[in-house]
Design a protein around this motif. Structure first.
Motif, PDB file in Angstrom:
ATOM      1  N   MET A   1      73.716 154.824  -9.256  1.00 31.74           N
ATOM      2  CA  MET A   1      72.893 155.544  -8.279  1.00 31.74           C
ATOM      3  C   MET A   1      72.708 156.992  -8.746  1.00 31.74           C
ATOM      4  O   MET A   1      73.474 157.496  -9.569  1.00 31.74           O
ATOM      5  N   ARG A   2      71.704 157.638  -8.183  1.00 30.43           N
ATOM      6  CA  ARG A   2      71.443 159.039  -8.524  1.00 30.43           C
ATOM      7  C   ARG A   2      71.800 159.912  -7.330  1.00 30.43           C
ATOM      8  O   ARG A   2      71.420 159.624  -6.190  1.00 30.43           O
ATOM      9  N   VAL A   3      72.531 160.990  -7.625  1.00 29.51           N
ATOM     10  CA  VAL A   3      73.092 161.842  -6.583  1.00 29.51           C
ATOM     11  C   VAL A   3      72.790 163.303  -6.905  1.00 29.51           C
ATOM     12  O   VAL A   3      72.887 163.730  -8.062  1.00 29.51           O
ATOM     13  N   THR A   4      72.424 164.051  -5.870  1.00 25.91           N
ATOM     14  CA  THR A   4      72.309 165.505  -5.990  1.00 25.91           C
ATOM     15  C   THR A   4      73.389 166.138  -5.123  1.00 25.91           C
ATOM     16  O   THR A   4      73.577 165.744  -3.966  1.00 25.91           O
ATOM     17  N   ILE A   5      74.093 167.097  -5.696  1.00 25.45           N
ATOM     18  CA  ILE A   5      75.086 167.875  -4.952  1.00 25.45           C
ATOM     19  C   ILE A   5      74.547 169.282  -4.810  1.00 25.45           C
ATOM     20  O   ILE A   5      74.280 169.953  -5.815  1.00 25.45           O
ATOM     21  N   VAL A   6      74.361 169.748  -3.586  1.00 25.11           N
ATOM     22  CA  VAL A   6      73.874 171.104  -3.348  1.00 25.11           C
ATOM     23  C   VAL A   6      75.082 172.020  -3.157  1.00 25.11           C
ATOM     24  O   VAL A   6      75.799 171.922  -2.170  1.00 25.11           O
ATOM     25  N   GLY A   7      75.306 172.897  -4.134  1.00 27.02           N
ATOM     26  CA  GLY A   7      76.464 173.779  -4.100  1.00 27.02           C
ATOM     27  C   GLY A   7      77.484 173.372  -5.152  1.00 27.02           C
ATOM     28  O   GLY A   7      77.903 172.216  -5.184  1.00 27.02           O
ATOM     29  N   THR A   8      77.890 174.312  -5.992  1.00 22.72           N
ATOM     30  CA  THR A   8      78.892 174.020  -7.023  1.00 22.72           C
ATOM     31  C   THR A   8      80.162 174.825  -6.796  1.00 22.72           C
ATOM     32  O   THR A   8      80.795 175.294  -7.737  1.00 22.72           O
ATOM     33  N   GLY A   9      80.519 174.982  -5.526  1.00 22.99           N
ATOM     34  CA  GLY A   9      81.813 175.567  -5.206  1.00 22.99           C
ATOM     35  C   GLY A   9      82.899 174.537  -5.405  1.00 22.99           C
ATOM     36  O   GLY A   9      82.718 173.521  -6.085  1.00 22.99           O
ATOM     37  N   TYR A  10      84.023 174.761  -4.783  1.00 21.97           N
ATOM     38  CA  TYR A  10      85.177 173.888  -4.984  1.00 21.97           C
ATOM     39  C   TYR A  10      84.851 172.439  -4.625  1.00 21.97           C
ATOM     40  O   TYR A  10      85.045 171.519  -5.426  1.00 21.97           O
ATOM     41  N   VAL A  11      84.340 172.217  -3.429  1.00 22.33           N
ATOM     42  CA  VAL A  11      84.069 170.855  -2.967  1.00 22.33           C
ATOM     43  C   VAL A  11      82.930 170.222  -3.761  1.00 22.33           C
ATOM     44  O   VAL A  11      83.011 169.072  -4.206  1.00 22.33           O
ATOM     45  N   GLY A  12      81.836 170.972  -3.960  1.00 23.19           N
ATOM     46  CA  GLY A  12      80.683 170.416  -4.643  1.00 23.19           C
ATOM     47  C   GLY A  12      80.966 170.036  -6.084  1.00 23.19           C
ATOM     48  O   GLY A  12      80.578 168.951  -6.542  1.00 23.19           O
ATOM     49  N   LEU A  13      81.668 170.904  -6.798  1.00 27.00           N
ATOM     50  CA  LEU A  13      81.931 170.642  -8.209  1.00 27.00           C
ATOM     51  C   LEU A  13      82.897 169.482  -8.389  1.00 27.00           C
ATOM     52  O   LEU A  13      82.681 168.607  -9.236  1.00 27.00           O
ATOM     53  N   VAL A  14      83.965 169.461  -7.599  1.00 27.58           N
ATOM     54  CA  VAL A  14      84.923 168.361  -7.697  1.00 27.58           C
ATOM     55  C   VAL A  14      84.258 167.042  -7.303  1.00 27.58           C
ATOM     56  O   VAL A  14      84.411 166.026  -7.994  1.00 27.58           O
ATOM     57  N   SER A  15      83.502 167.045  -6.207  1.00 33.36           N
ATOM     58  CA  SER A  15      82.842 165.813  -5.761  1.00 33.36           C
ATOM     59  C   SER A  15      81.838 165.324  -6.791  1.00 33.36           C
ATOM     60  O   SER A  15      81.771 164.124  -7.103  1.00 33.36           O
ATOM     61  N   GLY A  16      81.055 166.237  -7.341  1.00 33.60           N
ATOM     62  CA  GLY A  16      80.075 165.848  -8.333  1.00 33.60           C
ATOM     63  C   GLY A  16      80.712 165.251  -9.571  1.00 33.60           C
ATOM     64  O   GLY A  16      80.252 164.218 -10.091  1.00 33.60           O
ATOM     65  N   ALA A  17      81.770 165.884 -10.056  1.00 37.39           N
ATOM     66  CA  ALA A  17      82.455 165.380 -11.248  1.00 37.39           C
ATOM     67  C   ALA A  17      83.060 164.004 -10.986  1.00 37.39           C
ATOM     68  O   ALA A  17      82.998 163.107 -11.833  1.00 37.39           O
ATOM     69  N   CYS A  18      83.626 163.813  -9.803  1.00 35.83           N
ATOM     70  CA  CYS A  18      84.268 162.532  -9.490  1.00 35.83           C
ATOM     71  C   CYS A  18      83.247 161.421  -9.269  1.00 35.83           C
ATOM     72  O   CYS A  18      83.455 160.279  -9.712  1.00 35.83           O
ATOM     73  N   PHE A  19      82.131 161.726  -8.601  1.00 27.89           N
ATOM     74  CA  PHE A  19      81.084 160.715  -8.447  1.00 27.89           C
ATOM     75  C   PHE A  19      80.545 160.291  -9.820  1.00 27.89           C
ATOM     76  O   PHE A  19      80.236 159.112 -10.047  1.00 27.89           O
ATOM     77  N   SER A  20      80.407 161.243 -10.735  1.00 27.24           N
ATOM     78  CA  SER A  20      79.933 160.880 -12.071  1.00 27.24           C
ATOM     79  C   SER A  20      80.971 160.037 -12.800  1.00 27.24           C
ATOM     80  O   SER A  20      80.605 159.139 -13.576  1.00 27.24           O
ATOM     81  N   GLU A  21      82.231 160.280 -12.531  1.00 18.72           N
ATOM     82  CA  GLU A  21      83.283 159.451 -13.117  1.00 18.72           C
ATOM     83  C   GLU A  21      83.211 158.025 -12.581  1.00 18.72           C
ATOM     84  O   GLU A  21      83.598 157.075 -13.277  1.00 18.72           O
ATOM     85  N   PHE A  22      82.715 157.865 -11.370  1.00 17.23           N
ATOM     86  CA  PHE A  22      82.499 156.525 -10.806  1.00 17.23           C
ATOM     87  C   PHE A  22      81.352 155.792 -11.500  1.00 17.23           C
ATOM     88  O   PHE A  22      81.160 154.597 -11.290  1.00 17.23           O
ATOM     89  N   GLY A  23      80.558 156.526 -12.279  1.00 16.71           N
ATOM     90  CA  GLY A  23      79.447 155.905 -12.990  1.00 16.71           C
ATOM     91  C   GLY A  23      78.077 156.290 -12.491  1.00 16.71           C
ATOM     92  O   GLY A  23      77.060 155.855 -13.054  1.00 16.71           O
ATOM     93  N   HIS A  24      77.998 157.107 -11.459  1.00 18.33           N
ATOM     94  CA  HIS A  24      76.705 157.546 -10.930  1.00 18.33           C
ATOM     95  C   HIS A  24      76.174 158.714 -11.758  1.00 18.33           C
ATOM     96  O   HIS A  24      76.940 159.434 -12.407  1.00 18.33           O
ATOM     97  N   HIS A  25      74.849 158.914 -11.709  1.00 18.98           N
ATOM     98  CA  HIS A  25      74.270 160.086 -12.346  1.00 18.98           C
ATOM     99  C   HIS A  25      74.187 161.200 -11.309  1.00 18.98           C
ATOM    100  O   HIS A  25      73.550 161.048 -10.260  1.00 18.98           O
ATOM    101  N   VAL A  26      74.825 162.328 -11.601  1.00 19.37           N
ATOM    102  CA  VAL A  26      74.960 163.413 -10.630  1.00 19.37           C
ATOM    103  C   VAL A  26      74.371 164.704 -11.190  1.00 19.37           C
ATOM    104  O   VAL A  26      74.651 165.087 -12.334  1.00 19.37           O
ATOM    105  N   THR A  27      73.568 165.367 -10.370  1.00 17.88           N
ATOM    106  CA  THR A  27      73.087 166.708 -10.688  1.00 17.88           C
ATOM    107  C   THR A  27      73.659 167.680  -9.660  1.00 17.88           C
ATOM    108  O   THR A  27      73.429 167.518  -8.456  1.00 17.88           O
ATOM    109  N   CYS A  28      74.411 168.647 -10.140  1.00 16.86           N
ATOM    110  CA  CYS A  28      74.968 169.686  -9.266  1.00 16.86           C
ATOM    111  C   CYS A  28      74.044 170.901  -9.320  1.00 16.86           C
ATOM    112  O   CYS A  28      73.739 171.410 -10.404  1.00 16.86           O
TER     113      CYS A  28
END
Length: 450
Positions: A1-28
């Motif tokens: 799946m494709r995911v956009t994370i709005v905000g690259t603070g603590y929560v956004g960056l960690v969530s984005g990195a982990c979702f991408s580790e799940f195999g999704h394509h993530v843009t922070c």
């Protein structure tokens, strides 16, 4: 799946990195151009164990990228997570939702195809409904749902918490949105992680209620520590004795200088303000907030009492400044109350923190920063442990004693067993340890009350 994370603070960056580790394509995405440039260059703006390697791995795999433009990814995304800051508003303690609402408006103008807009930021109950109103106004002809998916990340253990959570909470009544969220968290379903689907309002409240309850446990054990000091009991024994009861649990029963960080202080205040708005007083939460504020202020009095009642002209060696170990976060750290009080009392402070120095210098410019633990002890009148970094758990007391003017240790985190420092000739003052601690506890309580 494709995911956009709005905000690259603590929560956004960690969530984005982990979702991408799940195999999704993530843009922070972040409006801070310098931050995005740094992330693209491999520089992580926060300290979180394991995050740098996780980001690097997924960037190289092509699953994670960074941008300043929402238009680069929102239209193609199955889910857009809003993970911007919600700081306490000055003056009234309400959560500042201006960044959330601005993000929602920008996202609304870029939607294309069915998209789930998800609040990852910690927001008061009813925020999802407000976002829905914005989407109805700006994207009435688009297909979308609004869901709540609160984070439960502990700083210093955030990656583990995301990849192996106690539970995942999703607030939505839309079956279509549920299916998207199930697919996003599919690896956790396979691991049989509990996934709760609730109404949006329930999900929003679960986050606040969880943090308020944990904050209450901390304030409770801190008050028990004060009682232990007066009665000759040891709070660590008390905490273990009650924590072994499965109905209570042992976590967050560690006596210390009070809670801080990015969540508990602002979330308890925001919950109080929400309750006040609907006429439902939360007396226990209010008492928790008051007890914690008093707790942090009282710590300087303990240190001054251990110095014999006066800090004037004394040098304090302080180990740890961040609110907890394994983070560089200084937000609402007890050190922000302790340091100014000691400086006002006439002390000078030499401090060392393994990761927090850069942030601390912005907030505490009037102290001397050292390159290691022993450098800050040289010539000091007293040694104080404020943050329980692992490297402080095995200090060489012979070396420390030779560097210090006086062998006095105030251990605000109880990382040493009673008797261990004393065997090296130290006067040792812990928190809630009874015995010798009771004398400075009585003095500090008197100073605080006066």
């Amino acid at each position: 799946m494709r995911v956009t994370i709005v905000g690259t603070g603590y929560v956004g960056l960690v969530s984005g990195a982990c979702f991408s580790e799940f195999g999704h394509h993530v843009t922070c995405v972040d409006v801070n151009d310098e931050k995005i440039k740094a992330l693209k260059a491999g520089d992580i703006p926060i300290f979180e164990p394991g995050l740098d390697s996780l980001v690097d791995r997924n960037v190289k795999a092509g699953r994670l990228d960074f941008s300043t433009r929402l238009a680069d990814s929102v239209g193609a995304s199955d889910a857009v997570f809003i993970a911007v800051g919600t700081p306490s508003r000055r003056g009234d303690g309400h959560a500042d939702l201006s960044y959330v609402m601005k993000a929602a408006e920008e996202v609304a103008s870029l939607l294309y195809g069915y998209t789930v807009v998800v609040t990852k930021s910690t927001v008061p109950v009813g925020t999802g409904a407000k976002i829905e109103e914005i989407l109805m106004e700006h994207a009435p002809d688009k297909e979308w749902d609004v869901a709540s998916n609160p984070e439960f990340l502990r700083e210093g253990a955030a990656i583990t918490d995301f990849m192996h959570p106690d539970r995942v909470v999703v607030g939505t009544t839309s079956e279509r949105a549920r299916n998207v969220m199930k697919e996003l968290y599919r690896p956790l379903f396979l691991n049989e992680t509990p996934v709760m689907f609730t109404r949006r309002e329930s999900a929003e409240l679960i986050k606040y209620a969880a943090n308020a309850f944990l904050a209450t446990k901390i304030s409770f054990i801190n008050e028990m520590a004060d009682l232990c000091e007066q009665l000759g009991a040891d709070v660590q024994d008390v905490a273990k004795g009650i924590g072994l009861d499965n109905r209570i649990g042992k976590k967050f029963l560690h006596a210390g200088p009070g809670y801080g960080g990015s969540c508990f202080p602002k979330d308890t205040l925001a919950l109080l303000r929400t309750a006040q708005q609907v006429g439902t007083p939360l007396r226990i939460v209010q008492a928790t907030v008051d007890a914690n504020d008093n707790r942090k202020r009282a710590m300087a009095d303990r240190i001054i009492a251990a110095l014999g009642g006066s800090a004037k002209g004394k040098r304090v060696a302080m180990l740890g400044l961040t609110f907890k170990p394994n983070t560089d976060d200084m937000r609402d750290s007890p050190s922000l109350d302790i340091v100014p009080a000691l400086l006002k009392a006439g002390a000078t402070i030499h401090a060392y923190d393994p990761e927090g120095t850069a942030e601390a210098k912005k907030l505490l410019p009037d102290i001397t920063y050292c390159d290691d633990a022993y450098a800050c002890m040289n010539g000091a009148d007293i040694l104080v442990i404020v943050t329980e970094w692992n490297q402080f758990r095995a200090l060489d007391f012979d070396r420390a004693g030779d560097l210090l003017k006086n062998r006095i240790l105030v251990d605000l985190r109880n990382i040493y067993a009673r008797g261990e420092p004393q065997a090296k000739g130290f006067e040792y003052y812990g928190i809630g340890r009874g015995g010798a601690a009771s004398s400075i506890a009585a003095a500090s309580l008197t100073a605080t009350d006066s």
